[in-house]
Design a protein around this motif. Structure first.
Motif, PDB file in Angstrom:
ATOM      1  N   ILE A  26      31.566  55.430  41.388  1.00 15.78           N
ATOM      2  CA  ILE A  26      30.220  55.468  40.836  1.00 15.78           C
ATOM      3  C   ILE A  26      29.303  56.112  41.859  1.00 15.78           C
ATOM      4  N   GLY A  27      28.574  57.132  41.437  1.00 14.03           N
ATOM      5  CA  GLY A  27      27.612  57.782  42.324  1.00 14.03           C
ATOM      6  C   GLY A  27      26.327  56.986  42.384  1.00 14.03           C
ATOM      7  N   ARG A  28      25.416  57.436  43.199  1.00 12.42           N
ATOM      8  CA  ARG A  28      24.132  56.744  43.302  1.00 12.42           C
ATOM      9  C   ARG A  28      23.347  56.933  42.013  1.00 12.42           C
ATOM     10  N   SER A  29      22.456  55.999  41.730  1.00 14.40           N
ATOM     11  CA  SER A  29      21.666  56.098  40.507  1.00 14.40           C
ATOM     12  C   SER A  29      20.635  57.218  40.645  1.00 14.40           C
ATOM     13  N   VAL A  30      20.229  57.745  39.503  1.00 12.34           N
ATOM     14  CA  VAL A  30      19.305  58.873  39.470  1.00 12.34           C
ATOM     15  C   VAL A  30      18.037  58.455  38.731  1.00 12.34           C
ATOM     16  N   ALA A  31      16.899  58.729  39.314  1.00 17.44           N
ATOM     17  CA  ALA A  31      15.615  58.423  38.685  1.00 17.44           C
ATOM     18  C   ALA A  31      15.247  59.531  37.701  1.00 17.44           C
ATOM     19  N   VAL A  32      14.270  59.272  36.847  1.00 18.05           N
ATOM     20  CA  VAL A  32      13.848  60.224  35.823  1.00 18.05           C
ATOM     21  C   VAL A  32      13.394  61.541  36.445  1.00 18.05           C
ATOM     22  N   THR A  33      12.707  61.490  37.551  1.00 18.71           N
ATOM     23  CA  THR A  33      12.169  62.705  38.163  1.00 18.71           C
ATOM     24  C   THR A  33      13.253  63.603  38.747  1.00 18.71           C
ATOM     25  N   GLU A  34      14.444  63.062  39.020  1.00 16.50           N
ATOM     26  CA  GLU A  34      15.524  63.832  39.619  1.00 16.50           C
ATOM     27  C   GLU A  34      16.478  64.430  38.583  1.00 16.50           C
ATOM     28  N   MET A  35      16.243  64.212  37.299  1.00 19.01           N
ATOM     29  CA  MET A  35      17.155  64.671  36.256  1.00 19.01           C
ATOM     30  C   MET A  35      16.950  66.144  35.935  1.00 19.01           C
ATOM     31  N   ASN A  36      18.072  66.821  35.632  1.00 22.59           N
ATOM     32  CA  ASN A  36      17.954  68.194  35.142  1.00 22.59           C
ATOM     33  C   ASN A  36      17.800  68.152  33.619  1.00 22.59           C
ATOM     34  N   ALA A  37      17.680  69.295  32.974  1.00 18.07           N
ATOM     35  CA  ALA A  37      17.411  69.351  31.530  1.00 18.07           C
ATOM     36  C   ALA A  37      18.553  68.743  30.725  1.00 18.07           C
ATOM     37  N   GLU A  38      19.797  68.992  31.137  1.00 12.57           N
ATOM     38  CA  GLU A  38      20.949  68.445  30.398  1.00 12.57           C
ATOM     39  C   GLU A  38      20.989  66.925  30.488  1.00 12.57           C
ATOM     40  N   GLU A  39      20.745  66.399  31.681  1.00  9.43           N
ATOM     41  CA  GLU A  39      20.731  64.945  31.857  1.00  9.43           C
ATOM     42  C   GLU A  39      19.581  64.313  31.086  1.00  9.43           C
ATOM     43  N   ALA A  40      18.439  64.976  31.045  1.00  9.71           N
ATOM     44  CA  ALA A  40      17.297  64.451  30.297  1.00  9.71           C
ATOM     45  C   ALA A  40      17.588  64.413  28.803  1.00  9.71           C
ATOM     46  N   SER A  41      18.278  65.437  28.284  1.00  7.65           N
ATOM     47  CA  SER A  41      18.618  65.421  26.857  1.00  7.65           C
ATOM     48  C   SER A  41      19.644  64.340  26.564  1.00  7.65           C
ATOM     49  N   GLN A  42      20.587  64.107  27.511  1.00 10.40           N
ATOM     50  CA  GLN A  42      21.547  63.019  27.338  1.00 10.40           C
ATOM     51  C   GLN A  42      20.839  61.673  27.341  1.00 10.40           C
ATOM     52  N   LYS A  43      19.849  61.528  28.224  1.00 10.80           N
ATOM     53  CA  LYS A  43      19.084  60.277  28.289  1.00 10.80           C
ATOM     54  C   LYS A  43      18.354  60.032  26.970  1.00 10.80           C
ATOM     55  N   ASN A  44      17.749  61.077  26.420  1.00 10.12           N
ATOM     56  CA  ASN A  44      17.040  60.938  25.151  1.00 10.12           C
ATOM     57  C   ASN A  44      17.992  60.567  24.024  1.00 10.12           C
ATOM     58  N   LYS A  45      19.182  61.166  24.011  1.00  7.75           N
ATOM     59  CA  LYS A  45      20.163  60.837  22.977  1.00  7.75           C
ATOM     60  C   LYS A  45      20.642  59.397  23.138  1.00  7.75           C
ATOM     61  N   ALA A  46      20.890  58.970  24.382  1.00  7.19           N
ATOM     62  CA  ALA A  46      21.306  57.586  24.640  1.00  7.19           C
ATOM     63  C   ALA A  46      20.211  56.615  24.191  1.00  7.19           C
TER      64      ALA A  46
END
Length: 154
Positions: A26-46
């Motif tokens: 498990i990698g370190r957790s990522v905050a909202v400000t550190e997300m790229n566009a793909e991760e942000a779209s995954q977060k929205n879908k989740a």
């Protein structure tokens, strides 16, 4: 003095490295400000998938997941009957569901998935639940679980 500074630097570097939890890297957790566009779209879908399940607590209606949204395992485990039963139980115990609050994104390097942690907000103050949505590399939900809230990811 130099030894103390070197030891502190090593400890800081060690604390940022990948963790091995239950046999998974498990990698370190990522905050909202550190997300790229793909991760942000995954977060929205989740968020949307998790909210769809918990809204069953209020409406008793559930729109089943499609093959483009979730894996076959998740689709099989989230039958309409099962989700309605869980929604009714949560509604009685915690009150009406309000919303999900994003907490963190934790990448899992072993199986190339990403865990999104949300704090589920209900009417009753004693409601302290967490919703975890695991998204795979195909941008599908591979697991959706609820747990009692803990500040640290386990």
């Amino acid at each position: 003095m130099k030894k103390a500074i070197i030891i502190i630097c090593i400890l800081v570097l060690y604390s940022c490295k990948t963790k091995n939890i239950n046999g998974k890297l498990i990698g370190r957790s990522v905050a909202v400000t550190e997300m790229n566009a793909e991760e942000a779209s995954q977060k929205n879908k989740a968020y949307e998938l998790g909210k769809r399940i918990l809204m069953t607590c209020n409406t008793s209606e559930f729109k089943p997941f499609t093959k483009s949204e979730a894996t076959d395992k998740v689709i099989a485990n989230s039958s309409v009957k099962k989700v309605k039963e869980i929604g009714a139980k949560y509604s009685l115990k915690y009150g009406a569901f309000k919303d999900l609050e994003f907490v963190e994104m934790v990448p899992n390097k072993t199986d190339n998935t990403t865990v999104f942690r949300f704090k589920a907000l209900f009417n009753y103050a004693k409601a302290n639940k967490e919703l975890r949505v695991t998204m795979n590399s195909e941008n599908k939900a591979s697991a959706i679980t609820t747990k009692d809230w803990k500040d640290e990811f386990e």
